[in-house]
Design an enzyme around this catalytic site. Structure first.
Site, PDB file in Angstrom:
ATOM      1  N   CYS A 158     -15.896  -4.701   7.983  1.00 26.38           N
ATOM      2  CA  CYS A 158     -14.625  -4.242   7.412  1.00 26.38           C
ATOM      3  C   CYS A 158     -13.401  -4.988   7.947  1.00 26.38           C
ATOM      4  O   CYS A 158     -12.350  -4.963   7.311  1.00 26.38           O
ATOM      5  CB  CYS A 158     -14.461  -2.744   7.663  1.00 26.38           C
ATOM      6  SG  CYS A 158     -15.640  -1.715   6.762  1.00 26.38           S
ATOM      7  N   GLY A 297     -10.728   3.168   6.819  1.00 24.28           N
ATOM      8  CA  GLY A 297     -12.162   3.291   6.982  1.00 24.28           C
ATOM      9  C   GLY A 297     -12.693   4.651   6.598  1.00 24.28           C
ATOM     10  O   GLY A 297     -13.875   4.810   6.305  1.00 24.28           O
TER      11      GLY A 297
END
Length: 382
Positions: A158, A297
């Site tokens: 990510c 996230g």
């Protein structure tokens, strides 16, 4: 020498996932325990996501049903489990369109630059592999020079947009005439499957597909954008086993432990210290930095960051907006957040601009961060 991020442009696949509908599909799968069903309901309902996008058109209930479904048999309301090879074959088929669309849109958004001006290309993805890869395809399809320097950052997770932007900034500082195209595309939904495992369930509730491309250059064209001021990377003392990304027999497997928000809560201020050391006003409060581009996230991660740093709802709005409307697209997501910041703040911006602090989290646990300054356009000196 100032390095500017001129534009961020995005691309999405056509199939929209509505969170309640996807939740009900996952909750109806055979083999689930009562605990698994409860975890699905909790994970999907608490994710603060309304819609996501996927390249898996079998999830589009309005589309004709394929004779041989791969991921989802709508007639039986059953999720299927193709092997990793099949999933990666579909990645190779579907990823190129998103890479190309976002890259083309980014170049078109800079009318003073053409494909022949691009000197470096950085592609980013952690959800599949093929070669010749997206970097090759972008050069060929968009008419970049065959001599364009190409780099691919794979399987980082990510936070990978930041190493891509940092490399772009370094190229521009080494060569003031450099023009770098950074393109991220992730097809996370290719790796979902039914499970009682809490990490797998959480990934199914969060992850989505998308692409984003940025143009970075040290050339002074007088255009508005984000000045890239500083980057830092930090590993938290704990968390190596709490967030991971592995290759399994039935797709890639996400480890996203429930303790991740606590780790970020405990270590986020320390992770930001080396970044803010680049700022002569580093002693000020976090909330005094006006704009924050945080990788969403998950809702609980944003909640922890907001509380620990003392940020306002408006400072978290770009991240929460992206999470609610697009989900977590891995490396792509923070570029969506930065694009929203640019769209919301460029109009009427004062000449001195506004500072942006941006960060993303990934396996390790790794914290990548950047200081940027959002600047209005000005008359070029050239």
């Amino acid at each position: 020498m100032p390095v500017m991020l001129r534009t961020i442009q995005t691309a999405l696949p056509p199939t929209v996932l509505h969170q309640p509908e996807v939740r009900d599909v996952f909750a109806a799968q055979p083999g689930l325990t009562r605990l698994g069903q409860r975890l699905i309901a909790t994970s999907f309902d608490s994710a603060d996501i309304d819609t996501r996008y996927t390249v898996v058109d079998e999830f589009n209930t309005a589309a004709p049903r394929p004779d041989e479904p791969v991921f989802y048999d709508a007639g039986r309301n059953e999720l299927l489990s193709p092997g990793t090879r099949k999933r990666n074959e579909i990645y190779a088929q579907q990823a190129s369109a998103l890479f190309l669309e976002s890259a083309r849109k980014a170049l078109e958004a800079c009318p003073d630059l053409g494909p022949e001006d691009v000197t470096h290309l950085v592609t980013v993805s952690c959800t599949g592999f093929y070669n010749p890869g997206p970097d090759y395809q972008i050069v060929r399809e968009l008419g970049l020079r065959p001599s364009t320097w190409r780099y691919h950052l794979g399987f980082m997770g990510c936070y990978a947009a930041f190493p891509g932007l940092r490399a772009a900034a370094d190229f521009c500082r080494a060569d003031p005439n450099a023009v770098v195209l950074v393109v991220c595309a992730e097809l996370c939904t290719l790796h979902v499957h039914s499970s009682n495992n809490p990490d797998t369930i959480m990934g199914s509730a969060l992850f989505a597909d998308g692409a984003a491309a940025a143009v970075v250059t040290g050339r002074d064209h007088g255009a508005p954008g984000l000045r890239l001021d500083a980057f830092e990377t930090t590993l938290t003392p704990v968390g190596e086993d709490s967030m991971a990304w592995n290759i399994g027999d039935e797709g890639f497997e996400m480890v996203l432990g429930t303790y991740v928000p606590h780790i970020i809560d405990e270590h986020i201020t320390g992770a930001l210290e080396p970044l803010l050391a680049h700022d002569p006003q580093a002693t000020r409060r976090f909330a005094d930095i006006p704009l924050w581009g945080i990788h969403p996230g998950g809702r609980s991660i944003l909640d922890r960051v907001q509380k620990r740093l003392g940020l306002s709802d408006s400072q978290l709005e770009p991240a929460r907006h992206v999470l609610r409307n697009y989900g977590n697209m891995s490396s792509v997501t923070v570029l969506f957040v930065l694009q929203r910041i640019m769209e919301q703040n460029l109009a009427g911006l004062a000449p001195e601009g506004k500072q942006v602090c941006s960060m993303a989290f990934g396996p390790g646990l790794t914290v990548e961060s950047a200081l940027m300054t959002l600047l209005p356009g000005h008359e070029s000196e050239t």
